[in-house]
Design a protein around this motif. Structure first.
Motif, PDB file in Angstrom:
ATOM      1  N   PHE A  38      34.396  75.824  14.386  1.00  0.00           N
ATOM      2  CA  PHE A  38      33.348  76.846  14.234  1.00  0.00           C
ATOM      3  C   PHE A  38      32.037  76.351  14.848  1.00  0.00           C
ATOM      4  N   GLU A  39      31.697  75.080  14.620  1.00  0.00           N
ATOM      5  CA  GLU A  39      30.461  74.528  15.169  1.00  0.00           C
ATOM      6  C   GLU A  39      30.444  74.637  16.700  1.00  0.00           C
ATOM      7  N   ARG A  40      31.548  74.255  17.338  1.00  0.00           N
ATOM      8  CA  ARG A  40      31.593  74.291  18.799  1.00  0.00           C
ATOM      9  C   ARG A  40      31.437  75.724  19.306  1.00  0.00           C
ATOM     10  N   SER A  44      28.377  77.322  21.567  1.00  0.00           N
ATOM     11  CA  SER A  44      28.615  77.983  22.855  1.00  0.00           C
ATOM     12  C   SER A  44      28.002  79.381  22.875  1.00  0.00           C
ATOM     13  N   LEU A  45      28.150  80.120  21.776  1.00  0.00           N
ATOM     14  CA  LEU A  45      27.546  81.449  21.717  1.00  0.00           C
ATOM     15  C   LEU A  45      26.026  81.350  21.757  1.00  0.00           C
ATOM     16  N   LEU A  46      25.485  80.364  21.080  1.00  0.00           N
ATOM     17  CA  LEU A  46      24.040  80.151  21.112  1.00  0.00           C
ATOM     18  C   LEU A  46      23.576  79.871  22.541  1.00  0.00           C
ATOM     19  N   GLY A  47      24.341  79.056  23.270  1.00  0.00           N
ATOM     20  CA  GLY A  47      23.998  78.792  24.660  1.00  0.00           C
ATOM     21  C   GLY A  47      24.045  80.051  25.510  1.00  0.00           C
ATOM     22  N   ALA A  48      25.036  80.917  25.250  1.00  0.00           N
ATOM     23  CA  ALA A  48      25.156  82.163  26.014  1.00  0.00           C
ATOM     24  C   ALA A  48      23.973  83.093  25.739  1.00  0.00           C
ATOM     25  N   LEU A  49      23.545  83.149  24.489  1.00  0.00           N
ATOM     26  CA  LEU A  49      22.382  83.979  24.153  1.00  0.00           C
ATOM     27  C   LEU A  49      21.125  83.438  24.828  1.00  0.00           C
ATOM     28  N   ASN A  50      20.991  82.115  24.813  1.00  0.00           N
ATOM     29  CA  ASN A  50      19.830  81.502  25.474  1.00  0.00           C
ATOM     30  C   ASN A  50      19.843  81.788  26.979  1.00  0.00           C
ATOM     31  N   ASP A  51      21.028  81.711  27.592  1.00  0.00           N
ATOM     32  CA  ASP A  51      21.133  81.975  29.024  1.00  0.00           C
ATOM     33  C   ASP A  51      20.697  83.395  29.369  1.00  0.00           C
ATOM     34  N   PHE A  75      25.420  83.265  12.629  1.00  0.00           N
ATOM     35  CA  PHE A  75      24.713  81.996  12.801  1.00  0.00           C
ATOM     36  C   PHE A  75      24.062  81.893  14.169  1.00  0.00           C
ATOM     37  N   ALA A  76      24.785  82.245  15.223  1.00  0.00           N
ATOM     38  CA  ALA A  76      24.228  82.063  16.561  1.00  0.00           C
ATOM     39  C   ALA A  76      22.972  82.901  16.778  1.00  0.00           C
ATOM     40  N   ALA A  77      22.971  84.144  16.315  1.00  0.00           N
ATOM     41  CA  ALA A  77      21.801  85.003  16.558  1.00  0.00           C
ATOM     42  C   ALA A  77      20.542  84.441  15.900  1.00  0.00           C
ATOM     43  N   PRO A  78      20.535  84.193  14.584  1.00  0.00           N
ATOM     44  CA  PRO A  78      19.306  83.655  13.984  1.00  0.00           C
ATOM     45  C   PRO A  78      19.002  82.219  14.400  1.00  0.00           C
ATOM     46  N   LEU A  79      20.021  81.414  14.748  1.00  0.00           N
ATOM     47  CA  LEU A  79      19.740  80.063  15.239  1.00  0.00           C
ATOM     48  C   LEU A  79      19.014  80.105  16.582  1.00  0.00           C
ATOM     49  N   SER A  80      19.186  81.193  17.335  1.00  0.00           N
ATOM     50  CA  SER A  80      18.460  81.343  18.597  1.00  0.00           C
ATOM     51  C   SER A  80      17.023  81.781  18.369  1.00  0.00           C
ATOM     52  N   GLY A  81      16.700  82.134  17.120  1.00  0.00           N
ATOM     53  CA  GLY A  81      15.386  82.677  16.808  1.00  0.00           C
ATOM     54  C   GLY A  81      15.362  84.184  16.859  1.00  0.00           C
ATOM     55  N   ALA A  82      16.477  84.806  17.296  1.00  0.00           N
ATOM     56  CA  ALA A  82      16.563  86.265  17.359  1.00  0.00           C
ATOM     57  C   ALA A  82      16.946  86.826  15.985  1.00  0.00           C
ATOM     58  N   ASP A 156      28.597  76.117  28.166  1.00  0.00           N
ATOM     59  CA  ASP A 156      28.726  74.826  27.496  1.00  0.00           C
ATOM     60  C   ASP A 156      28.036  74.882  26.133  1.00  0.00           C
ATOM     61  N   PRO A 157      28.642  74.226  25.119  1.00  0.00           N
ATOM     62  CA  PRO A 157      27.988  74.201  23.805  1.00  0.00           C
ATOM     63  C   PRO A 157      26.590  73.598  23.891  1.00  0.00           C
ATOM     64  N   ILE A 158      25.639  74.218  23.240  1.00  0.00           N
ATOM     65  CA  ILE A 158      24.270  73.727  23.254  1.00  0.00           C
ATOM     66  C   ILE A 158      24.182  72.473  22.385  1.00  0.00           C
ATOM     67  N   VAL A 159      23.405  71.486  22.802  1.00  0.00           N
ATOM     68  CA  VAL A 159      23.261  70.240  22.051  1.00  0.00           C
ATOM     69  C   VAL A 159      22.032  70.340  21.168  1.00  0.00           C
ATOM     70  N   ASP A 160      21.929  69.385  20.195  1.00  0.00           N
ATOM     71  CA  ASP A 160      20.850  69.455  19.214  1.00  0.00           C
ATOM     72  C   ASP A 160      19.468  69.517  19.863  1.00  0.00           C
TER      73      ASP A 160
END
Length: 536
Positions: A38-40, A44-51, A75-82, A156-160
């Protein structure tokens, strides 16, 4: 970076419980994977949103059911700040268009099948440029769409070090009310609100979720953050089971048996239907310990059957979109352990005690607080870290529904000497007859005490002399047909009220209309009854 954000909710299970599982039923079948995987995928979804340039100030819409891909967007949406905006797939077309336009969503994550077909049909009316289909293939369509798995596999999965800095007051979630009394109203949740409410729900005074639990939220993920289960269960490190699109009783029973579900939640109709399925086909509910019920009260007969036959406890909860769902839970206090069963059920049938962090007032028509005596009634006002203080883009509703920090819930309640809330009615549903009020909820609960009544709903209909009179609609169990005299007799047995409280007419119906969240849709029911009365 503040700690009162969603980021610790992501860190804890992926670092401390990476081997724990997430089970998901999808359109393609059942998927099982670990918090580590799930973390990976979330990274990756967080990276796609950032892109795509999505971050603080943007809204990411979802239009789907309960499954792992939808869970990952939580998780990915709010972790992106969105801000994650979950849209109710059961709403009508006009409401869907209104909500997407009002929220100004940037992108939609949509389930295949009927949800995608709806979006395709409404495409020309929606201010959306891209759709992500939460499946492994995209239907042939003119809509600009990509599959969810393609999206994350290409990134690619986003790093910390690349994680966005989050602020407590960033908007992180958005839901709309069910709209039974007008257009749905937007409700926004900040990072801090989600953090606070998930901790409240996870706590022993809330739903007491821990890492030994196997949690299956049946309440839809498009409805008020699925009562906070995706966040609270994740923070706890619990195993999670998502039952997929429109699960029927057979689906739920299979998952309970195969995955050893210990805790689940949904509206009473789900558990009434499950019990009927069990009666017909048999079951193994040995793993199940608790069912959390909200939306309306479960009939006491159903509660007793689950407890007597399967050793499963049903717990009532109360909440609203405006309180981030669960705001109270009903279970007896420790000093009530020696009480007899019937006396305990009097507490368990109520909506219970407020969660830690919330405060309440019960206010009468004159604005005065009423006594906590189990008899005096008034409107419930609440405030706290999980309670909104305004609607999105609705100034007229803000003036009407808020008093400073206090939310006027619209629920008419009484509170007993022990602090237990009991919902008597909604301000819009209370029946005014001859200058006196009649509780539709009390009548409904009394009618459902009859063994042959599966569901009952009561509304007020116009009356030339008394202004309004109660009109009841009941759904009978299969192969049963209780007479009106029998139903009036059960009202007389169950209620300590005068005869003028009782409905002038009790209609037998095949079904009662429900809102998109499973509650009785009394607006639709009134419309149906008006047609019947006009024909008469």
């Amino acid at each position: 970076m503040s700690n009162l954000t969603i980021q610790p909710f992501f860190w804890r299970p992926t670092n401390l419980f990476p081997e724990k599982r997430i089970v998901s039923k999808t359109y393609e079948g059942i998927t099982s994977y670990t918090y580590g995987e799930f973390e990976r995928r979330v990274r990756s979804l967080l990276g796609a949103l950032n892109d795509q340039g999505l971050g603080p100030g943007d809204r990411i819409g979802t239009f789907g059911w309960n499954h792992h891909r939808h869970f990952e967007t939580y998780f990915a949406a709010p972790l992106s700040g969105a801000q994650l905006h979950t849209i109710n797939v059961m709403l009508g077309d006009d409401d869907v268009v209104h909500i997407v336009e009002d929220a100004d969503d940037e992108i939609l994550f949509v389930d295949p099948g009927e949800p995608f077909d709806r979006i395709e049909r409404l495409w020309d009316d929606l201010p959306i440029e891209e759709v992500v289909v939460m499946a492994d293939s995209v239907p042939d369509t003119g809509v600009d769409a990509i599959t969810y798995d393609e999206l994350i596999e290409e990134t690619d999965p986003i790093v910390d070090a690349e994680f966005p800095d989050l602020e407590e007051e960033y908007s992180a979630g958005m839901c709309y009310t069910s709209g039974t009394t007008g257009r749905p109203k937007g409700v926004e949740y900040t990072q801090k609100m989600i953090y606070a409410h998930a901790m409240m729900v996870m706590s022993p005074a809330g739903l007491n979720i821990d890492e030994t639990d196997v949690v299956m939220p049946v309440v839809p993920m498009f409805h008020v953050n699925s009562w906070e289960f995706p966040y609270a269960a994740t923070m706890a490190g619990a195993t999670q089971v998502y039952p997929g699109p429109s699960p029927d009783p057979a689906d739920l029973l299979e998952l309970i048996e195969c995955e050893g579900v210990t805790m689940t939640a949904g509206v009473p109709t789900v558990w009434i239907n499950l019990l009927e399925h069990v009666d017909e086909h048999g079951s193994d509910l040995s793993s199940l310990e608790r069912i959390v019920v909200g939306g309306s009260a479960a009939p006491e007969g159903i509660m007793r059957r689950y407890e007597d036959e399967f050793d499963v406890t049903m717990e009532h909860a109360w909440g609203m979109t405006e309180t981030m769902s669960i705001g109270s839970v009903s279970r007896p206090k420790s000093y009530m352990d020696d009480w007899d069963r019937s006396r305990k059920y009097e507490k368990r049938k109520k909506q219970g005690l407020l969660l830690p962090g919330l405060e309440m007032r019960v206010v009468d028509d004159d604005g005065d607080e009423v006594d906590w005596d189990g008899q005096s009634v008034g409107e419930l006002w609440v405030r706290g870290p999980s309670v909104i203080e305004e609607y999105y883009n609705r100034p007229e509703a803000n003036e009407e529904d808020f008093e400073g920090e206090w939310l006027k819930t619209g629920d008419i309640v009484c509170v007993d000497e022990d602090g237990y809330i009991e919902i008597v009615d909604r301000t819009n549903d209370v029946i005014k007859s001859g200058g006196e009020w009649i509780s539709s909820i009390e009548l409904e609960n009394a009618l459902m005490a009859h063994n042959d009544v599966v569901e009952a709903a009561v509304v007020g209909v116009p009356h030339e002399r008394w202004q309004e009179r109660p009109y009841a609609c009941v759904v009978s169990a299969d192969d049963s047909n209780p007479s009106e005299d029998e139903l009036l007799a059960v009202l007389d047995d169950e209620l300590d009220q005068p005869d003028w409280w009782f409905p002038d007419e009790i209609e037998k119906v095949e079904s009662i209309p429900k809102t998109a969240t499973g509650k009785f849709d009394k607006k639709a029911l009134r419309d149906q009854i008006d047609v019947v009365l006009e024909d008469d």
